[in-house]
Write an enzyme that holds these catalytic residues in place. Structure first.
Site, mmCIF file in Angstrom:
data_model
loop_
_atom_site.group_PDB
_atom_site.id
_atom_site.type_symbol
_atom_site.label_atom_id
_atom_site.label_comp_id
_atom_site.label_asym_id
_atom_site.label_seq_id
_atom_site.Cartn_x
_atom_site.Cartn_y
_atom_site.Cartn_z
ATOM 1 C CB SER A 37 -0.971 -0.047 1.184
ATOM 2 O OG SER A 37 -1.989 0.926 1.071
ATOM 3 C CG ASP B 98 -6.266 -1.978 -4.533
ATOM 4 O OD1 ASP B 98 -6.747 -0.893 -4.144
ATOM 5 O OD2 ASP B 98 -5.111 -2.359 -4.252
ATOM 6 C CG HIS C 65 -5.889 -1.608 -0.789
ATOM 7 N ND1 HIS C 65 -4.914 -1.283 -1.707
ATOM 8 C CD2 HIS C 65 -5.479 -1.078 0.403
ATOM 9 C CE1 HIS C 65 -3.965 -0.582 -1.120
ATOM 10 N NE2 HIS C 65 -4.273 -0.453 0.163
#
Length: 318
Positions: free
Chosen positions: A160, A255, A285
């Protein structure tokens, strides 16, 4: 592919626990939400031994946790190093919230992995996190022998927003001679706040990370004057990606950041950089960090580890 049923149940559970009125969550809410979510992280990839320590950061001591895969009778000498940056929008997360993810990556890659507690916004806005990330790589290389690391086999990675840092560090390393990186590893990376990628619109609400959260994260990280197209914030906006280290990139079909991760993999390949890229069908995600709910997490982390090991065998040091 449709959204995986287990991922759908996860999203329903998250939605039920989050009031609709929370369109612009506070820093405290974001940190609390991530900590709760990361309770579903697991290390199913193998046993590790950990040791905590500190190193001198740009503005004071920074914590790290060193993960060593359990003893392998066929292994001798220094292992490859892996400097890992946790996710959390550069606002949330820590070496503690991402302990299981870091352990799994160390076991799967068979590297000695340093997870870094870099400074978070808004207390420490841009460029504090990237300064800490660069300092962490210097520390790992400069103290390779003491850490049991082969300084010529360094992996830089994150998930991330941690992948934002990893990508930015690799770009910085290309422009200077004092950072040597063999492989970069980007999992569900956040790489572009400038261009309007369709997946950010398609999955901007109700897919684990919402638009309100990433907008709040960005506002807390920046001073309102910094250009979001700056490569340290949006690594995909760098003019050329030629000469960067070989890359392992994992994205997820549902995502919001899918398109920019896929585009980064494509641009690296076009620049003749070796890329091992997988977009995981039906996943959301941060899926790789939710092994207690999503069995795909272990398979993804195992694959990441195998790809890193393969690239380390053939990569040349930049």
């Amino acid at each position: 592919m449709p959204l995986d049923p287990r991922a759908q149940r996860l999203l329903s559970m998250v939605a039920a626990a989050m009031p609709e009125s929370r369109q612009h969550p506070s820093v405290g809410q974001r940190r609390q939400s991530l900590a709760k979510l990361m309770q579903f992280a697991r290390n199913d990839c193998g046993a590790v031994i950990t040791r905590d320590g500190t190193f001198a950061g740009p503005s004071g001591p920074l914590r790290y946790r060193l993960y060593t895969p359990a003893a392998d009778p066929h292994d001798s000498g220094a292992r490859p190093g892996f400097v890992y940056f946790h996710g959390g929008g550069l606002v949330a997360g820590s070496i503690d919230t991402h302990d299981n993810v870091a352990a799994a990556l160390a076991a799967a890659s068979r590297c000695r992995l340093l997870s870094i507690d870099y400074r978070l916004a808004p207390e420490h806005p841009f460029p504090a996190a990237i300064e800490d990330a660069i300092a962490a790589v210097h520390f790992a290389i400069d103290h390779a022998a003491a850490l049991g690391i082969d300084g010529n086999r360094m992996v830089i990675g994150g998930d991330s927003a941690g992948a934002t840092l990893a990508a930015a560090v690799c770009q910085q390393a290309h422009d200077r001679a004092d950072l040597r990186i063999a492989v970069q590893c980007l999992i569900c990376p956040v790489l572009d706040f400038f261009n309007p990628w369709p997946s950010r619109e398609l999955f901007g609400t109700g897919y684990l990370i919402d638009r309100g959260t990433w907008q709040a994260d960005l506002a807390d990280c920046l001073d309102g004057k910094t250009d979001v197209a700056h490569p340290l914030i949006s690594p995909l906006c760098r003019e050329t990606l030629a000469g960067l280290p070989p890359a392992v990139i994992h994205t997820a079909e549902f995502d919001p950041m899918r398109d920019e991760g896929n585009a980064y993999a494509a641009r690296l390949a076009e620049a003749d950089v070796t890329v091992a890229h997988v977009c995981h069908d039906g996943m959301v995600h941060n899926f790789h960090a939710l092994g207690a709910i999503l069995p795909q997490a272990k398979a993804a982390l195992d694959l990441v580890g195998r790809q890193i090991r393969s690239l380390l065998q053939v990569s040349s040091i930049r």
